[in-house]
Design a protein around this motif. Structure first.
Motif, PDB file in Angstrom:
ATOM      1  N   GLY A  72     -19.361   5.791  -2.785  1.00  0.00           N
ATOM      2  CA  GLY A  72     -18.940   4.447  -2.932  1.00  0.00           C
ATOM      3  C   GLY A  72     -18.418   3.907  -1.812  1.00  0.00           C
ATOM      4  O   GLY A  72     -18.698   2.636  -1.429  1.00  0.00           O
ATOM      5  N   ALA A  73     -17.635   4.724  -0.807  1.00  0.00           N
ATOM      6  CA  ALA A  73     -17.267   4.406   0.439  1.00  0.00           C
ATOM      7  C   ALA A  73     -18.497   3.838   1.220  1.00  0.00           C
ATOM      8  O   ALA A  73     -18.422   2.832   2.012  1.00  0.00           O
TER       9      ALA A  73
ATOM     10  N   LEU B 184     -11.405  -5.639  -1.802  1.00  0.00           N
ATOM     11  CA  LEU B 184     -12.480  -5.978  -2.963  1.00  0.00           C
ATOM     12  C   LEU B 184     -12.014  -5.690  -4.256  1.00  0.00           C
ATOM     13  O   LEU B 184     -10.702  -5.004  -4.513  1.00  0.00           O
TER      14      LEU B 184
ATOM     15  N   TYR C 158      -2.904   4.002  -5.817  1.00  0.00           N
ATOM     16  CA  TYR C 158      -3.290   4.974  -4.902  1.00  0.00           C
ATOM     17  C   TYR C 158      -3.805   4.288  -3.673  1.00  0.00           C
ATOM     18  O   TYR C 158      -3.408   4.803  -2.522  1.00  0.00           O
TER      19      TYR C 158
ATOM     20  N   SER D 237     -18.206   1.907   4.770  1.00  0.00           N
ATOM     21  CA  SER D 237     -17.828   3.031   5.520  1.00  0.00           C
ATOM     22  C   SER D 237     -18.814   4.023   5.950  1.00  0.00           C
ATOM     23  O   SER D 237     -19.943   4.110   5.138  1.00  0.00           O
TER      24      SER D 237
ATOM     25  N   PHE E 224     -14.647   7.995   6.242  1.00  0.00           N
ATOM     26  CA  PHE E 224     -14.271   8.316   4.747  1.00  0.00           C
ATOM     27  C   PHE E 224     -14.799   9.782   4.308  1.00  0.00           C
ATOM     28  O   PHE E 224     -16.021  10.006   4.145  1.00  0.00           O
TER      29      PHE E 224
ATOM     30  N   HIS F 195     -13.628  12.256 -14.510  1.00  0.00           N
ATOM     31  CA  HIS F 195     -13.465  11.145 -13.718  1.00  0.00           C
ATOM     32  C   HIS F 195     -12.609  10.045 -14.097  1.00  0.00           C
ATOM     33  O   HIS F 195     -11.644   9.224 -13.259  1.00  0.00           O
TER      34      HIS F 195
ATOM     35  N   THR G 130     -10.854   2.561  -2.524  1.00  0.00           N
ATOM     36  CA  THR G 130      -9.837   3.503  -1.641  1.00  0.00           C
ATOM     37  C   THR G 130     -10.443   2.903  -0.343  1.00  0.00           C
ATOM     38  O   THR G 130      -9.582   2.853   0.746  1.00  0.00           O
ATOM     39  N   ALA G 131     -11.939   2.793  -0.123  1.00  0.00           N
ATOM     40  CA  ALA G 131     -12.070   2.440   1.466  1.00  0.00           C
ATOM     41  C   ALA G 131     -12.118   0.976   1.400  1.00  0.00           C
ATOM     42  O   ALA G 131     -11.698   0.544   2.652  1.00  0.00           O
ATOM     43  N   ARG G 132     -12.180   0.191   0.484  1.00  0.00           N
ATOM     44  CA  ARG G 132     -12.103  -1.465   0.672  1.00  0.00           C
ATOM     45  C   ARG G 132     -11.113  -1.959  -0.469  1.00  0.00           C
ATOM     46  O   ARG G 132     -11.435  -2.709  -1.347  1.00  0.00           O
ATOM     47  N   PRO G 133      -9.603  -1.788  -0.116  1.00  0.00           N
ATOM     48  CA  PRO G 133      -8.560  -2.299  -1.086  1.00  0.00           C
ATOM     49  C   PRO G 133      -8.900  -3.808  -1.326  1.00  0.00           C
ATOM     50  O   PRO G 133      -8.089  -4.414  -2.172  1.00  0.00           O
TER      51      PRO G 133
ATOM     52  N   LYS H 172      -9.814   7.914   6.018  1.00  0.00           N
ATOM     53  CA  LYS H 172      -9.371   8.242   4.693  1.00  0.00           C
ATOM     54  C   LYS H 172     -10.097   9.551   4.113  1.00  0.00           C
ATOM     55  O   LYS H 172     -11.128   9.528   4.116  1.00  0.00           O
TER      56      LYS H 172
ATOM     57  N   SER I 255     -19.791   0.499   0.183  1.00  0.00           N
ATOM     58  CA  SER I 255     -18.838  -0.576   0.805  1.00  0.00           C
ATOM     59  C   SER I 255     -18.646  -0.716   2.178  1.00  0.00           C
ATOM     60  O   SER I 255     -17.652  -1.450   2.593  1.00  0.00           O
TER      61      SER I 255
ATOM     62  N   ALA J  36     -15.667   7.729 -10.219  1.00  0.00           N
ATOM     63  CA  ALA J  36     -15.407   8.203  -8.815  1.00  0.00           C
ATOM     64  C   ALA J  36     -16.184   7.262  -7.858  1.00  0.00           C
ATOM     65  O   ALA J  36     -15.576   6.863  -6.605  1.00  0.00           O
ATOM     66  N   ILE J  37     -17.118   6.795  -8.112  1.00  0.00           N
ATOM     67  CA  ILE J  37     -17.884   5.852  -7.186  1.00  0.00           C
ATOM     68  C   ILE J  37     -16.702   4.598  -7.040  1.00  0.00           C
ATOM     69  O   ILE J  37     -16.685   4.101  -5.940  1.00  0.00           O
TER      70      ILE J  37
ATOM     71  N   CYS K 233     -19.235  11.308  -4.765  1.00  0.00           N
ATOM     72  CA  CYS K 233     -19.523  10.212  -5.434  1.00  0.00           C
ATOM     73  C   CYS K 233     -18.412   9.203  -4.655  1.00  0.00           C
ATOM     74  O   CYS K 233     -18.791   8.033  -4.580  1.00  0.00           O
ATOM     75  N   THR K 234     -17.084   9.661  -4.345  1.00  0.00           N
ATOM     76  CA  THR K 234     -16.149   8.553  -3.798  1.00  0.00           C
ATOM     77  C   THR K 234     -16.923   8.434  -2.410  1.00  0.00           C
ATOM     78  O   THR K 234     -16.721   7.078  -1.912  1.00  0.00           O
TER      79      THR K 234
ATOM     80  N   GLU L  79     -11.594  15.360  -7.563  1.00  0.00           N
ATOM     81  CA  GLU L  79     -11.088  16.173  -8.913  1.00  0.00           C
ATOM     82  C   GLU L  79     -12.172  17.651  -8.758  1.00  0.00           C
ATOM     83  O   GLU L  79     -11.930  18.509  -9.329  1.00  0.00           O
TER      84      GLU L  79
ATOM     85  N   VAL M 218       0.147  11.296  -2.247  1.00  0.00           N
ATOM     86  CA  VAL M 218       0.396  10.004  -3.064  1.00  0.00           C
ATOM     87  C   VAL M 218      -0.071   9.913  -4.449  1.00  0.00           C
ATOM     88  O   VAL M 218       0.003   8.763  -4.932  1.00  0.00           O
TER      89      VAL M 218
ATOM     90  N   ARG N 126     -20.396   9.032 -13.668  1.00  0.00           N
ATOM     91  CA  ARG N 126     -19.814   9.160 -12.338  1.00  0.00           C
ATOM     92  C   ARG N 126     -19.239   7.889 -11.789  1.00  0.00           C
ATOM     93  O   ARG N 126     -18.638   7.565 -10.476  1.00  0.00           O
TER      94      ARG N 126
ATOM     95  N   SER O 138     -13.993   4.572  -7.437  1.00  0.00           N
ATOM     96  CA  SER O 138     -12.641   4.813  -6.745  1.00  0.00           C
ATOM     97  C   SER O 138     -12.918   5.071  -5.143  1.00  0.00           C
ATOM     98  O   SER O 138     -11.875   4.538  -4.441  1.00  0.00           O
ATOM     99  N   GLY O 139     -14.026   5.394  -4.975  1.00  0.00           N
ATOM    100  CA  GLY O 139     -14.452   5.410  -3.401  1.00  0.00           C
ATOM    101  C   GLY O 139     -14.386   3.988  -2.885  1.00  0.00           C
ATOM    102  O   GLY O 139     -14.140   3.592  -1.859  1.00  0.00           O
ATOM    103  N   VAL O 140     -15.109   3.104  -3.655  1.00  0.00           N
ATOM    104  CA  VAL O 140     -15.229   1.717  -3.286  1.00  0.00           C
ATOM    105  C   VAL O 140     -13.836   1.273  -2.746  1.00  0.00           C
ATOM    106  O   VAL O 140     -13.431   0.495  -1.699  1.00  0.00           O
TER     107      VAL O 140
ATOM    108  N   ILE P 225      -5.797   4.150  -9.168  1.00  0.00           N
ATOM    109  CA  ILE P 225      -6.370   3.270  -8.401  1.00  0.00           C
ATOM    110  C   ILE P 225      -6.861   1.958  -8.935  1.00  0.00           C
ATOM    111  O   ILE P 225      -7.118   1.734 -10.287  1.00  0.00           O
TER     112      ILE P 225
END
Ligand SMILES: Cc1ncc(C[n+]2csc(CCOP(=O)(O)OP(=O)(O)O)c2C)c(N)n1
Ligand SMILES: Cc1ncc(C[n+]2csc(CCOP(=O)(O)OP(=O)(O)O)c2C)c(N)n1
Ligand code: SF4
Ligand code: SF4
Ligand SMILES: [Mg+2]
Ligand SMILES: [Mg+2]
Lengths: 336, 615, 336, 615
Positions: free
Chosen positions: B302-303, A87, A303, B308, B261, A105, A82-85, B286, B306, A75-76, B298-299, B291, C151, A72, A78-80, A114
């Motif tokens: 991750g948010a 970093l 992204y 959020s 998020f 993923h 997207t939330a924090r461009p 956000k 970091s 995906a994780i 998981c996203t 998928e 996007v 995973r 990607s979350g980091v 991303i």
């Protein structure tokens, strides 16, 4: 270092727990060294991994790190991002982690472009679970779970990444320290999903799987170090080159059969069209040299930046600036 | 409601719009309820539609319904039985004969009651009124299709578009029936079709003609007046459960000073949460349409890692897929809001129907001892409150929180008094502070056991976390036996500590009752109405409704032990009662369960409560 | 029909529940018709699907059928075929089912080259959940979940399939009945994983998404019907052709600029090298005509037959023929 | 065990081999236990190793251990404390000081006790014996590394290979200690290194030299003799829990006339099931190493649908991922064996340690009301029996069955009396028969509620199944409310019907006991030993052990109500006791829990039982 960082600044206080002789040690060291060269403060770097021997890497980095669950990590990560461009995000995965359980993923992170840097430790085996074959194991591989040899066709990570619309793919060898630094640096510089395949040796369960090409003696004859803008020439004596034949490429001996350096293809990593890059990515020994270095590096919008742009655009025009604005927007009525 | 009466003044009324999936009944119902809310009624709505996008036309399987309950005092349910049924075709009539009150008014589009449609609906003859013994009902047969066509004759629209507006004719008729004017609906139509002025015009025209048709035939049917409800003064808007959850998280994020998020994947009946938040770029939300559900959670994780407020939204099958990642959130001690809008199970089950059968999964659907906070909304609009609470707890305890909603809450709507964010409790992220040298990521607050949150980007506080067990004292990976036991207990204790900050359980009804009824989640409206009605008629019954499930409110045991008989009602086979039994094994709980994809009806509840009382 | 089957023999007794006008109706009908033509007994056909509007298809087939869970159809179909190589297995998936949640199983089925036929209903939208964008939605798509436009870069199913080492890929249009039958038949004949992308129209949530190329008026000018061994010529007047330029292809007007039929490429669906096939698969309107028909069809050993072969080989040499043999093999000792 | 004695005859003894991960202790332990079994001892083994492939050399985290318990009568556990410890380095000594019996014999490779290793292990001085107060133990300091090198001096092997054989020196010494000859081990070595004769030769040489070293130093330590066990006559082999499960399914498939199909993904500690079955191409087993656990179970389900015995094997995190697909198996009513070899959780947790904390997940980790059969093996070798039973139930009831094992059972081994397949009960797949016209796939047997199985390829019986709710009468998709309730009850009832065919709960110990101890799954050996010892010394305690959990054996309630005190022991925080409480709410269960990644010890159990008795 000019920026004041040393690779030791990126070493955590944890004991490294890989087997002695494992290729992972060198990769870790080169990542630390690259980061020191780049000079991003440690706190702005996040290293995310899945599960596997290789996925232990974040523990050894003096950055923010997250050792997550099997498959995973993209995906994780990607979350980091997207939330924090703001970093810098690295993702560490083994061939099983990235391409078996994590395959979906992996391709979706790439498709979205991303801005994360994926280091794929390809030892063609499941190390941590003690030696079952993986989706990159060569057909016929005898392993704990394939006592009679595998019957499956392996993925070629680069081919899959490009098929998923990948814009950056590079390859290196655990033992080739300079090359590793070169591609790690290029990946860090690239905006968008960067995939770096490291041919990594597992001394315990798949020793010498890459030896035919990584072996000091033959490396130069069996690999082609690609550099953008340079001719695709290789060999100890730099006497072999790649030329185009129809839609394909072919190896020729320079100076023989009428072929000279002039006929040799020039590497254009920035070419949008994938045709030649796929040919390069797919080259396998013994028919071809295996391509090393940055094979593809094409700049496209990412992204994470697109998300931010769209949000900024909406911010410009909206009257809704807070929750209190929101609840009073649209259809409301008053009771008094 | 007598057949002969002309204008009836009612305290409350239930109207059901019913037709083919393509007949626009959901829109009709929404317009009616929104405009009713604007006139000051309290309302409660319940859409009920098939799993197929367009189920076979004309069949019972293809019927789509929307029920509205309006009243001049607070209404808590969409109502058991309809006082007025709009049946756009024979299937709609057939599907609803068990959902209408004796003597109700039935509006039929006679144009649709042709041979073919009658057969498709399963009628054998050509007189469904007699066939279903509806002679005692107020039947209003209107040639709706024909009149709609006539109404738009001159507008030059194609036939399909014309026929699509026939729902407006029916709506006009209903507005007439309730002595409403058309202004509110006209305004709503203009908003809805703003970009297509032709369509807006056509809809308004047909609406008016429907209304006028009612005026013309006035002599034949009763018409109704419902006074405005005595709602608290304030600004109101209509709110459904999904929007309420989305907004509750927006509010909480803003209060906490965090970015929201949402990492998610579409699934019925939770998709509107994704859709609502996708539209909230203005507030910096956000949304990551992932998928699959695994990537969704998981996203979000991750948010969260970091910095959020990470959230994910799904329904039962999606929650199943998230199990492993929830475990990681438990181990990583990261704030995460997991919204599960329950639907009928198991497996794909009855995807558009309501049920409460994911409770056990929310509590225990993970490997290992993996405690998370579990809570539930109980009305469409209070989903806002519990989404706010879920976010607050997630952040302040650094824990995943599963917030349960259900299809009934998600799709039902209610007037909602708009809050001021300033009035809501503060949310304080437990940021790591002080000197970094001796810090590690599993240092915790003594009182709550919350670990501190060092957000990437914070100098000096670099650290690593993960899914392996960690040492209590150093935060490093640890395989030490005693340490593991200690950490397992600690994680459970941290979740139990949440009980210190949540409200106590409230008991409705007389203090001296012998019988206590218990509910949780989306059944509140029906149970409350049943209890209320019984207490009004002198049957003394107490009622406690749970929104916090893990941990349970602190006074739970005290409340439970106060009554001689305790009956737990839920829309599953007894999941909450099992949980209560394992928590308070010596209390003799009784149970009442229904697993039909439908809410309770107040009448079946009252019947059961009476039986319990007299047993 | 010569074999005695009519398409009605493959119709089940269930009412078809798709929206009137949905492209799925035609696809169903062509699948039934193809199966009737092929003449495999109904009981030897298994149709497996995931979840989505399209995934309802098995209910309408008078064969064995399994409507499973979202995204997992390739794995379930793989199980069916590996366990029972004697059955003919079809897998039905939407673009969301196959490429969003099911992406990993999709690429792994392809990599293994399991002999199943995958029909991918690509309406570029999530139909069943009422209109969110999908991984094939064009960038910028406004949908319920992308009110400001997406996007994300979409997958191209064919490119992904080839990146996963796909050996059979074909494309058709829901409304082109003959073409659909042609490619369904070719997929059925092909041994190995066959992927058929059907450009399908969702009248409700993404109406006319393919109209630029499927529209009767323009279809011939904007699509290229590939046939093995034939020239890549297209256009209402058959006046355009594809030629090679470097590693790429280019459209030329025949008779103009000195180009004649002679310059036009001949389609070789059986070419192992993927270079040209990827170019063909990636062609997008308006720059190129969209390729239709069988783009790639290369025969390689299949997973299911290899499994069987390996098993047969072991059977030849082993002394262990039964459980009772097994328990007495190896290290045992007697206590008496 | 006195320090001065020379040859001691023992009924049982516990030996622990301990060293660095790279020291080959697992092999040493296996050779010793296998050869002991060959001489007729009963044995029980327990390997205990770190999660890393090679944890840091010389540290406590890197210690790998293998414990063997042998006796002349049945032994049920690997033993609490070791009588003999082999410590290949200081870390191995340090890690085990709490696992040895006072006065035990300790064999140390003094060569490894250098400054560097002592520090790594956390010793401050250079005399660990004094530092850890081991003066009263029989310490046998041998220069094992040096002597190994000397032993192989002339063989021309590289240094690494030479040093790898030092475990054989230690083993030789232990064999001498137990007055064994070398024949059995030599044979095993030859088998193991058959393809590398040089290596085999070296190992045998070092083994002999280790033995001879013992002979030489005989004067200084006691040596032991253990008589053969009184095992039932028959052919025996060593069996561990994973192999037993693999073979149980092979046996069941053959008996049922079905092909066995395993769809799976590697995970510790379940991977050996995959590996064992991959090697069984001779018996026609098909193994599909899938891309993940979801694909693993889904390929198995596809195989089941098409007429095989489908199975999947995993551990906790993998079971979490399978949740959704198990729901499909429940709804599709397909035979499926799901093996979950539990490890320490939550999340990645303690992946190489044992725990029983996936029970709730097995029972409830799915959306909706989704009942499956749940059962558990309780000794390494009886995992065979329960795998057979799981397969039989899955096929005969057309249901998924979750079979729980754990790391302790999986890795532990025991002598196993080889069965004859003819002696095992028949397994009869409920194939669809008769006329196909009126058939549909949800027609069922009256007695069991099993649906009939029409396997693809069967003419006329074409049908479709899926995850949506289906009509009881037609098998078609149905959204009917009442039908759904009926089907939910039916699926539960079908699972409950399994109680009719499984054995009743057996109670060990005196009938008149006041106290009943309860266990389930892999804790049997330890609890039984504790109970047995207590009953021998007159503390009357009864004991019931559960292998069938859902449904519970028919006589469960009767048994439970017979005793005044009931104590439920498990390696989790109380999952089975919670399940019992919700099933029998008025029985006052007490509980004893341990979550340390380790089995119970008989001594802690006895202590707890005594306390309970005297409370
Ligand atoms: C859900 C889940 N399934 C399976 C595993 C077991 N597992 C851990 S790592 C791994 C594969 C390791 O291989 P790879 O990713 O190539 O990493 P390597 O160890 O070779 O570096 C597996 C199967 C797991 N931890 N979680
Ligand atoms: C685990 C799970 N997640 C989500 C869903 C909801 N869902 C059902 S179908 C679908 C996507 C449908 O799109 P596609 O596969 O393209 O099929 P189409 O309806 O367009 O034919 C989704 C998201 C589900 N049923 N199960
Ligand atoms: S098992 Fe292989 S991959 Fe893992 S640490 Fe050892 S050498 Fe490296
Ligand atoms: S929603 Fe779209 S894809 Fe689904 S049945 Fe209707 S038209 Fe077809
Ligand atoms: Mg690997
Ligand atoms: Mg679609």
């Amino acid at each position: 270092m000019a920026n004041g960082y040393n690779f030791k600044d990126f070493k955590s206080n944890q004991n490294v727990r890989w087997c002695p002789g494992c290729g992972d040690h060198a990769i870790l060291r080169m990542l630390q060294s690259t980061l020191a060269d780049i000079g991003r403060p440690q706190e702005e770097v996040v290293v995310v991994s899945g599960i596997g021997c290789s996925s232990r890497l974040p523990y050894y980095m003096n950055t923010y790190g997250f050792h997550t669950i099997h498959g995973r990590a993209p995906a994780i990560a990607s979350g980091v991002k997207t939330a924090r461009p703001d970093l810098m995000v690295w993702q560490i995965s083994g061939d099983g982690d990235a391409l078996a359980i994590g395959g979906n993923h992996f391709i979706h992170a790439i498709r979205r472009n991303i801005d994360i840097n994926i280091i794929l430790f390809n030892n063609q085996i499941y190390g941590l679970t003690k030696g079952q074959y993986s989706p990159t194991s060569r057909k016929g591989t005898v392993s704990k779970s394939s006592p009679f040899g595998t019957v499956e066709v392996p993925f070629r990570p680069g081919e899959l990444a490009l098929g998923a619309r990948g814009q950056f793919f590079a390859r290196t060898i655990d033992t080739d320290l300079e090359l590793s630094k070169e591609v790690f640096k290029a990946a860090a510089d690239h905006k968008g999903t960067s995939v770096i395949e490291v041919l990594q040796n597992c001394v315990i369960y798949n020793d010498k799987t890459h030896i035919a090409i990584t072996d000091k003696e033959h490396k130069e004859d069996r690999t082609l170090h690609l550099e953008h803008g340079k001719k695709m020439i290789f060999g100890k004596n730099r006497d072999k080159g790649l030329i185009r034949v129809g839609f394909d490429v072919k190896v020729v001996d320079l100076g023989k059969g009428g072929f000279t350096e002039r006929d040799v293809l020039v590497h254009n990593a920035h070419e949008k069209d994938t045709s030649l890059h796929i040919d390069l990515v797919n080259m396998e020994y013994p028919e071809f040299p295996v391509a090393m270095g940055v094979i593809r590096s094409v700049q496209e919008p990412t992204y994470d930046e697109n998300v931010q742009l769209q949000m900024d655009a909406v911010h410009q025009t909206t009257g809704i600036k807070s929750f209190d604005d929101l609840v009073h927007s649209g259809n409301t009525w008053a009771v008094d | 409601m007598e057949k002969s009466s002309r204008v009836i003044e009612l305290k409350e009324v239930v109207i059901r719009f019913s037709g083919d999936s393509g007949d626009g009944m959901q829109l009709t119902g929404t317009l009616f309820s929104d405009s009713s809310a604007l006139t000051g009624n309290d309302i409660s709505t319940f859409p009920d539609y098939p799993a197929e996008i367009r189920a076979p036309q004309g069949t019972i399987g293809g019927v789509s319904g929307f029920q509205v309950h309006l009243g001049n005092s607070e209404v808590y349910t969409p109502g058991d039985l309809a006082d007025v049924l709009v049946a756009m075709n024979p299937a709609a009539l057939k599907a609803n004969i068990n959902h209408i009150r004796p003597g109700a008014t039935i509006i039929m589009d006679v144009d649709a009651f042709d041979e073919k449609n009658l057969r498709k609906a399963g009628y054998v003859g050509d007189d469904p009124v007699t066939e279903d013994s509806l002679q005692d009902f107020n039947i209003l047969k209107a040639p709706i299709s024909t009149l709609t066509k006539a109404s738009l004759e001159d507008m030059g629209l194609d036939k399909k578009t014309v026929l699509r507006t026939k729902n407006m004719f029916a709506l006009g008729l209903v507005l007439w029936l309730f002595n409403r004017n058309l202004d509110n609906v006209n305004t709503l139509i203009e908003k809805k079709f703003g970009k297509k002025p032709e369509i807006a015009k056509a809809n308004k025209k047909v609406l008016r003609d429907g209304y006028n048709y009612g005026v013309t035939i006035q002599a034949l049917t009763p018409s109704y007046i419902i006074q405005s409800a005595d709602l608290e003064p304030g600004v109101y808007r209509n709110m459904n459960g999904n929007q309420a959850i989305a907004w509750g998280m927006i509010a909480a994020a803003e209060k906490a000073g965090l970015k929201l998020f949402l990492g998610t994947y579409p699934i019925t009946p939770a998709s509107e949460i994704l859709q609502e938040l996708s539209a909230r770029k203005d507030l910096g939300v956000k949304v990551f349409q992932a998928e699959d559900e695994i990537a969704g959670i998981c996203t979000a994780l991750g948010a969260s890692f970091s910095g959020s407020l990470g959230a994910t939204s799904t329904s039962g099958p999606g929650l199943a897929l998230m199990s492993e990642a929830i475990g990681l959130a438990v181990m990583g001690e990261l704030p995460l809001v997991i919204i599960n809008v329950q639907r009928g199970g198991p497996s794909t089950g009855l995807p558009t129907k309501t049920e409460q059968s994911d409770l056990m999964q929310a509590l225990y659907g993970r490997n290992g001892e993996s405690p998370a906070v579990v809570m539930a909304g109980s009305t469409p609009s209070n989903c806002f409150d519990y989404a706010y609470w879920a976010s607050k707890i997630a952040v302040e305890f650094m824990t995943p929180v599963v917030l349960l909603s259900d299809s009934f809450l998600a799709n039902g709507s209610q007037p909602w008094k708009v809050p001021k964010l300033a009035d809501w409790p503060a949310i304080e992220p437990p940021y790591a502070v002080g000197a970094a040298q001796d810090w590690h990521p599993y240092i915790r607050k003594d009182a709550t056991l919350t670990r501190y949150w060092a957000v990437p980007g914070t100098p000096e506080f670099m650290h690593r976390i993960g899914g392996l067990e960690k040492d209590y004292n150093t935060g490093d990976v640890s395989y030490d036996p005693k340490n593991h036991h200690r950490m397992v207990e600690l994680r459970e204790q941290k979740v139990q500590n949440v009980a210190e900050v949540i409200p106590e359980l409230h008991v409705y009804g007389p203090r001296n009752a012998e019988v206590l009824v218990i509910g949780w989640g989306g059944t509140f409206g029906h149970i409350y109405t049943a209890i209320d009605e019984m207490n009004l008629t002198g049957d003394s019954i107490a009622y406690a409704h749970f929104n916090f499930i893990k941990p349970l409110p602190k006074n739970t045991e005290k409340v439970l032990r106060r009554y001689k008989k305790v009956l737990v009602c839920e829309l599953n086979m007894g999941q909450f009662v099992s949980y209560l039994r394992m928590t308070y094994p010596d209390i003799p709980f009784q149970q009442f369960n229904k697993v039909q994809g439908l809410p309770f009806t107040t009448s079946e509840l009252k019947e059961r409560f009476l039986k319990l009382k007299n047993d």
